[in-house]
Every structure is written in structure tokens, then in C-alpha cells.
Design a protein around this motif. Structure first.
Motif, PDB file in Angstrom:
ATOM      1  N   CYS A  39      72.767  26.231 -37.043  1.00  0.00           N
ATOM      2  CA  CYS A  39      74.065  25.634 -37.404  1.00  0.00           C
ATOM      3  C   CYS A  39      73.990  24.722 -38.444  1.00  0.00           C
ATOM      4  CB  CYS A  39      74.657  24.886 -36.131  1.00  0.00           C
ATOM      5  SG  CYS A  39      76.406  24.241 -36.237  1.00  0.00           S
ATOM      6  N   ASP A  40      75.252  25.013 -39.268  1.00  0.00           N
ATOM      7  CA  ASP A  40      75.281  24.003 -40.428  1.00  0.00           C
ATOM      8  C   ASP A  40      76.688  23.020 -40.491  1.00  0.00           C
ATOM      9  OD1 ASP A  40      73.679  25.252 -42.893  1.00  0.00           O
ATOM     10  OD2 ASP A  40      74.280  26.863 -41.906  1.00  0.00           O
ATOM     11  N   PHE A  41      77.460  23.556 -39.535  1.00  0.00           N
ATOM     12  CA  PHE A  41      78.773  22.696 -39.415  1.00  0.00           C
ATOM     13  C   PHE A  41      79.003  23.042 -37.855  1.00  0.00           C
ATOM     14  CE2 PHE A  41      83.052  21.351 -39.421  1.00  0.00           C
ATOM     15  CZ  PHE A  41      83.136  20.623 -40.397  1.00  0.00           C
ATOM     16  N   ALA A  65      76.972  18.825 -41.240  1.00  0.00           N
ATOM     17  CA  ALA A  65      78.290  17.972 -40.979  1.00  0.00           C
ATOM     18  C   ALA A  65      78.554  18.067 -39.451  1.00  0.00           C
ATOM     19  CB  ALA A  65      79.447  18.473 -41.703  1.00  0.00           C
ATOM     20  N   VAL A  66      79.045  16.963 -38.745  1.00  0.00           N
ATOM     21  CA  VAL A  66      79.305  17.029 -37.457  1.00  0.00           C
ATOM     22  C   VAL A  66      80.663  16.435 -37.532  1.00  0.00           C
ATOM     23  CG1 VAL A  66      78.877  16.085 -35.325  1.00  0.00           C
ATOM     24  CG2 VAL A  66      77.069  16.750 -36.593  1.00  0.00           C
ATOM     25  N   GLN A  67      81.718  17.237 -37.008  1.00  0.00           N
ATOM     26  CA  GLN A  67      82.972  16.913 -37.056  1.00  0.00           C
ATOM     27  C   GLN A  67      83.676  16.660 -35.376  1.00  0.00           C
ATOM     28  OE1 GLN A  67      85.719  17.134 -39.491  1.00  0.00           O
ATOM     29  NE2 GLN A  67      86.610  15.930 -37.851  1.00  0.00           N
ATOM     30  N   THR A  68      83.640  15.317 -35.394  1.00  0.00           N
ATOM     31  CA  THR A  68      84.596  15.232 -33.859  1.00  0.00           C
ATOM     32  C   THR A  68      86.155  15.450 -33.865  1.00  0.00           C
ATOM     33  OG1 THR A  68      85.283  12.758 -34.255  1.00  0.00           O
ATOM     34  CG2 THR A  68      82.885  13.411 -33.627  1.00  0.00           C
ATOM     35  N   LEU A  69      86.738  15.808 -32.757  1.00  0.00           N
ATOM     36  CA  LEU A  69      88.112  15.982 -32.788  1.00  0.00           C
ATOM     37  C   LEU A  69      88.835  14.738 -32.021  1.00  0.00           C
ATOM     38  CD1 LEU A  69      88.306  19.785 -31.713  1.00  0.00           C
ATOM     39  CD2 LEU A  69      88.880  18.530 -34.034  1.00  0.00           C
ATOM     40  N   SER A  70      88.347  13.770 -32.072  1.00  0.00           N
ATOM     41  CA  SER A  70      88.548  12.340 -31.559  1.00  0.00           C
ATOM     42  C   SER A  70      88.477  11.418 -32.830  1.00  0.00           C
ATOM     43  CB  SER A  70      87.862  11.870 -30.311  1.00  0.00           C
ATOM     44  OG  SER A  70      86.364  11.828 -30.885  1.00  0.00           O
ATOM     45  N   ALA A  71      89.377  10.453 -32.525  1.00  0.00           N
ATOM     46  CA  ALA A  71      89.417   9.250 -33.469  1.00  0.00           C
ATOM     47  C   ALA A  71      88.184   8.577 -33.539  1.00  0.00           C
ATOM     48  CB  ALA A  71      90.503   8.316 -33.287  1.00  0.00           C
ATOM     49  N   LEU A  83      69.063  13.703 -35.449  1.00  0.00           N
ATOM     50  CA  LEU A  83      69.423  14.372 -36.600  1.00  0.00           C
ATOM     51  C   LEU A  83      68.580  13.828 -37.895  1.00  0.00           C
ATOM     52  CD1 LEU A  83      73.382  14.385 -36.341  1.00  0.00           C
ATOM     53  CD2 LEU A  83      71.685  16.187 -35.667  1.00  0.00           C
ATOM     54  N   HIS A  84      68.495  14.863 -38.795  1.00  0.00           N
ATOM     55  CA  HIS A  84      67.850  14.479 -40.245  1.00  0.00           C
ATOM     56  C   HIS A  84      68.859  13.750 -41.087  1.00  0.00           C
ATOM     57  CE1 HIS A  84      70.112  17.518 -42.275  1.00  0.00           C
ATOM     58  NE2 HIS A  84      69.890  18.275 -41.133  1.00  0.00           N
ATOM     59  N   ALA A  85      68.140  13.009 -42.093  1.00  0.00           N
ATOM     60  CA  ALA A  85      68.954  12.171 -42.861  1.00  0.00           C
ATOM     61  C   ALA A  85      70.007  13.120 -43.613  1.00  0.00           C
ATOM     62  CB  ALA A  85      68.088  11.356 -43.945  1.00  0.00           C
ATOM     63  N   GLY A  86      71.035  12.413 -44.101  1.00  0.00           N
ATOM     64  CA  GLY A  86      71.990  12.917 -44.697  1.00  0.00           C
ATOM     65  C   GLY A  86      73.352  13.755 -44.146  1.00  0.00           C
ATOM     66  N   VAL A  87      73.184  13.929 -42.904  1.00  0.00           N
ATOM     67  CA  VAL A  87      74.259  14.623 -42.161  1.00  0.00           C
ATOM     68  C   VAL A  87      75.481  13.627 -41.951  1.00  0.00           C
ATOM     69  CG1 VAL A  87      75.081  15.386 -39.897  1.00  0.00           C
ATOM     70  CG2 VAL A  87      72.503  15.692 -40.593  1.00  0.00           C
ATOM     71  N   ARG A  88      76.552  14.214 -42.601  1.00  0.00           N
ATOM     72  CA  ARG A  88      77.969  13.646 -42.516  1.00  0.00           C
ATOM     73  C   ARG A  88      78.642  13.539 -41.027  1.00  0.00           C
ATOM     74  NH1 ARG A  88      79.456  17.195 -47.405  1.00  0.00           N
ATOM     75  NH2 ARG A  88      77.816  18.447 -46.194  1.00  0.00           N
ATOM     76  N   ALA A 308      82.774   9.201 -41.307  1.00  0.00           N
ATOM     77  CA  ALA A 308      82.606   7.646 -40.605  1.00  0.00           C
ATOM     78  C   ALA A 308      81.383   7.155 -40.784  1.00  0.00           C
ATOM     79  CB  ALA A 308      82.785   7.977 -39.054  1.00  0.00           C
ATOM     80  N   LEU A 309      80.404   8.135 -41.068  1.00  0.00           N
ATOM     81  CA  LEU A 309      79.205   7.441 -41.386  1.00  0.00           C
ATOM     82  C   LEU A 309      77.958   8.948 -42.070  1.00  0.00           C
ATOM     83  CD1 LEU A 309      76.874   8.400 -39.004  1.00  0.00           C
ATOM     84  CD2 LEU A 309      77.955   6.583 -37.927  1.00  0.00           C
ATOM     85  N   THR A 310      77.191   8.486 -42.560  1.00  0.00           N
ATOM     86  CA  THR A 310      76.002   9.623 -42.965  1.00  0.00           C
ATOM     87  C   THR A 310      74.667   8.985 -42.299  1.00  0.00           C
ATOM     88  OG1 THR A 310      77.341  10.142 -45.066  1.00  0.00           O
ATOM     89  CG2 THR A 310      75.203  10.997 -44.983  1.00  0.00           C
ATOM     90  N   THR A 311      73.944   9.957 -41.702  1.00  0.00           N
ATOM     91  CA  THR A 311      72.691   9.643 -41.111  1.00  0.00           C
ATOM     92  C   THR A 311      71.602   9.329 -42.359  1.00  0.00           C
ATOM     93  OG1 THR A 311      72.015  11.851 -40.980  1.00  0.00           O
ATOM     94  CG2 THR A 311      73.323  10.991 -39.083  1.00  0.00           C
ATOM     95  N   GLY A 312      70.681   8.621 -41.960  1.00  0.00           N
ATOM     96  CA  GLY A 312      69.771   8.468 -42.955  1.00  0.00           C
ATOM     97  C   GLY A 312      68.632   7.279 -42.219  1.00  0.00           C
TER      98      GLY A 312
END
Length: 312
Positions: A39-41, A65-71, A83-88, A308-312
């Protein structure tokens, strides 16, 4: 190799999805639709809870990339360490503003005008006439002035409030006026007739509305929480409600879902809605437009919105 995208909708239900991806439908079922390692997205299932949201993350070794459907993103944060570094991580800014702001106004008006009391009176065939508080001429304090807070103010404007005061994590200026920092809350609370909580749940806002916060609110004021349950100290709020000094309207509670027998159910001066700020007919069209737009940008290698953030 073609990239995998996990969606909580079937791909043919979303107009405008870019070609070139393998789309897999997963809405929290026990069985995964494909190997999470490919999975990429990943689009997080909506309203399925934190356990389901984070379940596949450890196995998503190449996700970008991980996308929520909540605020809010608090339900996903417990799994980010896997998660590895750099995931948005992107939220759903733009999806929930209209519905949440609409419910906020409904809760305020229902509480001030005692609509629940009228419903009970109708059940008992009682004519409960009299004078009731109006929103007009009230001072309103919005704690959490992001896109939802601004949408709430949009809807307050026609109601002729005496004053709307805005508070966010840090001070800034908007077209409507200043936004005060959280540090100024103690001096702002005593003047507010209605206090609206629309903040994200963070380390800074967990337990924000504690005994000290509530004690600074004026007698008879109304607290409205459309943020997250843990933003409010439940025991402290119960004490104020049971004393009759404050009233409240909560779309979110701590704990949640609120279990049968919990004292909040029967607290005086309290109106509860079951976390339905965003789950309306307005949700799906906006959510699908967001996903089509984000995936189009992802396919083109363009910056994603709402990071909202990028893992690192």
C-alpha cells in the motif's frame, strides 16, 4: 509496479480518481483486501475507532501517505510509531466544517431555548410557556479557531451576538479581528455567555476545560463541546452541572460512546448528541471530492493538501 491505494469507498463510487493505481476497498473488515506491504496511499476508515484505524499501519512498510476522513488525527497517532520516516499524515480539512458548524448552532439554540424541555412537555401534554434565553446579545467565545471555528463564526453572524471572541494556540489577526492565544483564556472566560470548544485533541488541549477553566466561566454560562471528549474534564463538568451553575451541550464525551448508567446521561442542564457533528448527508460528497483531489496530486507528484504532520 502499480501502486496500491486503500479506500473506504469502492473506486467506482468516486468521480475523478486518477488512473494508474490499484484501488482496494477496505472499511475495517477483519480481512485485508490486499497485502498491506504494497500500500502506497492509505485512507483511514471513517468512524471505525482507533484500533481499526491503526491496525494495518505496522505492515504498511512502503506507505507514503495516510489520509483521514476526520478533522482530527488523534485516533491515528497511536500507530504512527510503526511507520517509517517521511510518511505524510493528512486530515480532512474542508469536509466537516459545514456540518459541525451547523450542529454547533443547533446545540446552542436548543440549549438556550430549552428545546429538550419542550419535547418533554409535549410528551406530558404540558404547555411550558415563559421567557427563555436568546442567542442575540450574548457574548460567545470560540476556543479553537481553525477552519471549523471560523465556520461556526460564519453561522453566528446573523444571530446578532454582542461579541464573538476567538482563541487559538497562538495569536494572529484575521479579517474579522484578533485571535487570542490560549494563554489569555483565564481572563476571557468570565465575560462569555457561551463557550464553544472546537479544538483538536493534543497534549495542550487534553483536559483543557478542567475545574479551573470551568470555575472561571460566569454563572449560567453554556459550554458547548464539538471538539473531542477528553478536552473536557468530565468529573469537573459534572460537579458544575449538578450544582446548577453551568449548562452544557456535548456532541462528544469522555468516555465515548457514553455507557448506559453514566451520570452524564441525567446531569441537569445537559444536552447530549452522539458525536454526529460530521456524519451528515454533507459528508460523503465532500469526502469523495477530497480523495479525488488528493490522489490526483499524489499521482502527479504534487504536494498534498492538509498535511498535519510528517513522520520522522
Amino acid at each position: 509496479m502499480t501502486s496500491d491505494v486503500w479506500l473506504p469507498y469502492r473506486a467506482d463510487e468516486i468521480e475523478g480518481l486518477p488512473e494508474g493505481f490499484n484501488y482496494h476497498f477496505w472499511d475495517g473488515d477483519e480481512t485485508y483486501p490486499a497485502d498491506p506491504a504494497n500500500c502506497d496511499f492509505y485512507v483511514v476508515p471513517y468512524l471505525k475507532g482507533s484500533e481499526i484505524a491503526v491496525r494495518p499501519l505496522a505492515a504498511m512498510t512502503k506507505v507514503r501517505a495516510v489520509q483521514t476522513l476526520s478533522a482530527g488525527i488523534d485516533h491515528v497517532q497511536p500507530g504512527l510509531g510503526d511507520l517509517h520516516a517521511g510518511v505524510r499524515l493528512c486530515n480532512a480539512k474542508g469536509v466537516h466544517e459545514a456540518s459541525t458548524a451547523e450542529l454547533t448552532l443547533a446545540l446552542i439554540l436548543a440549549s438556550l431555548r430549552d428545546i429538550p424541555g419542550f419535547v418533554h412537555g409535549q410528551d406530558k401534554q404540558e404547555w411550558r410557556s415563559g421567557f427563555y434565553p436568546a442567542l442575540a446579545d450574548k457574548s460567545v467565545l470560540i476556543v479553537g479557531y481553525g477552519s471549523i471555528g471560523a465556520a461556526i463564526e460564519d453561522r453566528l453572524t446573523p444571530f446578532e451576538c454582542a461579541r464573538v471572541v476567538r482563541v487559538a494556540r497562538s495569536a494572529r489577526t484575521t479579517e474579522r479581528g484578533p485571535v487570542h492565544p490560549l494563554a489569555e483564556l483565564p481572563e476571557l472566560l468570565p465575560a462569555a455567555d457561551v463557550v464553544i470548544l472546537s479544538t483538536p485533541l493534543t497534549d495542550d488541549t487534553r483536559g483543557l476545560a478542567d475545574a479551573g477553566f470551568l470555575s472561571r466561566m460566569k454563572d449560567g454560562a453554556l459550554l458547548v463541546n464539538v471538539a473531542r471528549g477528553p478536552v473536557v474534564d468530565t468529573q469537573a463538568l459534572l460537579a458544575e452541572l449538578e450544582s446548577g451553575r453551568l449548562r452544557a451541550a456535548l456532541d462528544v464525551t469522555d468516555p465515548e460512546p457514553l455507557p448506559a448508567g453514566h451520570p452524564l446521561w441525567h446531569a441537569p442542564g445537559l444536552l447530549i448528541s452522539p458525536h454526529v457533528g460530521g456524519s451528515t448527508s454533507a459528508f460523503a460528497p465532500r469526502a469523495k471530492r477530497l480523495l479525488a483531489a488528493q490522489l490526483t496530486r499524489f499521482a502527479a507528484g504534487e504536494p498534498l493538501h492538509n498535511i498535519a504532520l510528517t513522520t520522522g
